[in-house]
Scaffold this motif. Structure first.
Motif, PDB file in Angstrom:
ATOM      1  N   LEU A   1       0.821  -1.208   0.000  1.00 12.67           N
ATOM      2  CA  LEU A   1       0.000   0.000   0.000  1.00 12.67           C
ATOM      3  C   LEU A   1       0.860   1.265   0.000  1.00 12.67           C
ATOM      4  O   LEU A   1       0.516   2.250  -0.667  1.00 12.67           O
ATOM      5  CB  LEU A   1      -0.942  -0.007   1.192  1.00 12.67           C
ATOM      6  CG  LEU A   1      -1.980  -1.134   1.219  1.00 12.67           C
ATOM      7  CD1 LEU A   1      -2.841  -1.044   2.476  1.00 12.67           C
ATOM      8  CD2 LEU A   1      -2.853  -1.112  -0.023  1.00 12.67           C
ATOM      9  N   CYS A   2       1.952   1.236   0.717  1.00 13.28           N
ATOM     10  CA  CYS A   2       2.851   2.400   0.728  1.00 13.28           C
ATOM     11  C   CYS A   2       3.435   2.648  -0.653  1.00 13.28           C
ATOM     12  O   CYS A   2       3.566   3.796  -1.096  1.00 13.28           O
ATOM     13  CB  CYS A   2       3.970   2.192   1.743  1.00 13.28           C
ATOM     14  SG  CYS A   2       3.450   2.345   3.463  1.00 13.28           S
ATOM     15  N   SER A   3       3.770   1.568  -1.352  1.00  8.79           N
ATOM     16  CA  SER A   3       4.324   1.724  -2.692  1.00  8.79           C
ATOM     17  C   SER A   3       3.292   2.281  -3.661  1.00  8.79           C
ATOM     18  O   SER A   3       3.569   3.198  -4.435  1.00  8.79           O
ATOM     19  CB  SER A   3       4.853   0.378  -3.204  1.00  8.79           C
ATOM     20  OG  SER A   3       5.357   0.490  -4.516  1.00  8.79           O
ATOM     21  N   VAL A   4       2.089   1.724  -3.616  1.00  6.62           N
ATOM     22  CA  VAL A   4       1.037   2.188  -4.531  1.00  6.62           C
ATOM     23  C   VAL A   4       0.643   3.626  -4.219  1.00  6.62           C
ATOM     24  O   VAL A   4       0.314   4.409  -5.125  1.00  6.62           O
ATOM     25  CB  VAL A   4      -0.180   1.244  -4.469  1.00  6.62           C
ATOM     26  CG1 VAL A   4      -1.345   1.799  -5.280  1.00  6.62           C
ATOM     27  CG2 VAL A   4       0.206  -0.145  -4.981  1.00  6.62           C
ATOM     28  N   ALA A   5       0.680   4.002  -2.952  1.00  6.73           N
ATOM     29  CA  ALA A   5       0.387   5.391  -2.587  1.00  6.73           C
ATOM     30  C   ALA A   5       1.379   6.343  -3.248  1.00  6.73           C
ATOM     31  O   ALA A   5       1.048   7.483  -3.588  1.00  6.73           O
ATOM     32  CB  ALA A   5       0.420   5.551  -1.078  1.00  6.73           C
ATOM     33  N   LYS A   6       2.606   5.867  -3.457  1.00  9.54           N
ATOM     34  CA  LYS A   6       3.641   6.685  -4.080  1.00  9.54           C
ATOM     35  C   LYS A   6       3.511   6.710  -5.601  1.00  9.54           C
ATOM     36  O   LYS A   6       3.630   7.759  -6.231  1.00  9.54           O
ATOM     37  CB  LYS A   6       5.024   6.157  -3.686  1.00  9.54           C
ATOM     38  CG  LYS A   6       6.185   6.902  -4.334  1.00  9.54           C
ATOM     39  CD  LYS A   6       7.530   6.418  -3.825  1.00  9.54           C
ATOM     40  CE  LYS A   6       7.792   4.981  -4.181  1.00  9.54           C
ATOM     41  NZ  LYS A   6       9.187   4.577  -3.865  1.00  9.54           N
ATOM     42  N   THR A   7       3.258   5.522  -6.204  1.00  5.65           N
ATOM     43  CA  THR A   7       3.275   5.429  -7.668  1.00  5.65           C
ATOM     44  C   THR A   7       1.912   5.647  -8.318  1.00  5.65           C
ATOM     45  O   THR A   7       1.824   6.080  -9.461  1.00  5.65           O
ATOM     46  CB  THR A   7       3.813   4.056  -8.112  1.00  5.65           C
ATOM     47  OG1 THR A   7       2.878   3.038  -7.712  1.00  5.65           O
ATOM     48  CG2 THR A   7       5.173   3.775  -7.496  1.00  5.65           C
ATOM     49  N   GLY A   8       0.853   5.280  -7.621  1.00  4.64           N
ATOM     50  CA  GLY A   8      -0.493   5.442  -8.164  1.00  4.64           C
ATOM     51  C   GLY A   8      -0.929   4.374  -9.138  1.00  4.64           C
ATOM     52  O   GLY A   8      -2.063   4.399  -9.637  1.00  4.64           O
TER      53      GLY A   8
END
Length: 342
Positions: free
Chosen positions: A265-272
């Motif tokens: 989730l932290c990664s997707v929050a960054k990349t979208g």
């Protein structure tokens, strides 16, 4: 015997040894290290003692530790799974090998109904520190039942950990952690990359954390999520995308159950954006659980739908069509290009 394996398993004084090894050799190193550290660790399976296993993952162990700790079993997967339960409840730490994941189904009754439930059934009085090892996945031109990727089946069972290494270093560290874990672990080894790459592995007994995703590459534009052998194509896709100016973050899930959702989730929050890659068939594959977790936990961060790149909803074909079935680097690149364009 392979020279790197021979050197790795013959250190007797506990000193740290570094070797350039393949994934299957790293498995051997971890087994030897933990057997030397703990007399309760025993290894059992079909042809694993005298012959060192079909992929030679246990070569040399019988000579070093003796037949009482490295045991050839009959060709009976239910027996292997059940004997491991009995051993574990009585203080041993069995590492049971199934020659191929497609052979493990005969042992499901023992694994699901007993190993996974023992702690709950006895209210913590008994537990099952078992590692069930199995080579899994396609890519080696094997016949039927030798190329299964049914990791999602085990991820659905409460009480089981499901761990999948994708490199020699992670195979060594994660297998040590699995053996030391007090509950049963399904340890799936991607045989397509057993000997595909080598890494320097320090045989120092240091385990890697379970239940944790590993970020292999930082990026800003898209999150690529995978595990097992498909990590190889995923990293290759990230390299190609970089040539196009697309910055891809690559995450190796490593432990698919329990899932480290926070890292994802932290990664997707960054990349979208997120693209999930696995060679198992699409329907009911574990990628669906990852996608659902992202939809639930990072929906407002998404700039495009979550996309899956997977195998087909068919039985793994025979070797002439095997390469067509497995997700390819260009498939991943195409999926990323689609989500980037949205």
């Amino acid at each position: 015997m392979n020279a790197s394996v021979e050197k790795a398993i013959n250190h007797e004084d506990g000193t740290e040894v570094s070797r350039d090894v393949t994934l299957v050799e790293a498995v051997n190193m971890a087994l030897a290290r933990e057997m030397a550290n703990d007399d309760n660790v025993v290894v059992l399976g079909e042809d694993i003692a005298t012959n060192g296993g079909v992929f030679r993952a246990t070569v040399g162990l019988k000579e070093r530790f003796g037949y009482k700790r490295v045991m050839d079993t009959p060709l009976a997967e239910a027996l292997i799974a059940g004997a491991a339960v009995g051993m574990a409840t009585q203080g041993l730490k069995p590492v049971a090998e199934f020659q191929f994941m497609g052979f493990i189904y005969a042992g499901l009754e023992q694994i699901i109904s007993h190993a996974a439930r023992m702690r709950n059934r006895t209210r913590g009085r008994l537990h099952c520190p078992i590692v069930y090892r199995a080579p899994f996945g396609g890519g080696i031109h094997a016949p039927e039942h030798h190329s299964e990727s049914t990791e999602a089946l085990f991820a659905h069972i409460p009480g089981l950990r499901v761990v999948i290494p994708s490199s020699p270093q992670r195979a060594y560290g994660l297998l040590l952690a699995a053996i030391r874990n007090p509950d049963p672990v399904i340890f799936l080894e991607p045989k397509r990359i057993y000997r595909a790459v080598t890494q320097t592995v320090k045989d120092n007994g240091d385990a890697l954390p379970l239940d944790t995703c590993f970020t292999l590459r930082e990026g800003d534009d898209v999150t690529l999520i995978s595990w097992g052998a498909s990590i190889m194509e995923t990293l290759q896709a990230a390299d190609r995308l970089a040539e196009q100016g697309v910055s891809a973050e690559v995450i190796d899930v490593a432990t698919i159950s329990p899932l480290d959702r926070e890292t994802l989730l932290c990664s997707v929050a960054k990349t979208g954006r997120a693209v999930i890659v696995h060679e198992a068939c699409r329907n009911g594959g574990f990628g669906a659980e990852v996608a659902a977790s992202i939809a639930e936990g990072a929906f407002l961060d998404l700039q495009a739908p979550v996309v899956r790149v997977t195998g087909y909803d068919t039985v793994m074909p025979y070797y002439r069509n095997e390469a067509h079935y497995l997700p390819k680097t260009e498939d991943i690149v195409q999926a990323v290009e689609e989500v980037i364009s949205l």
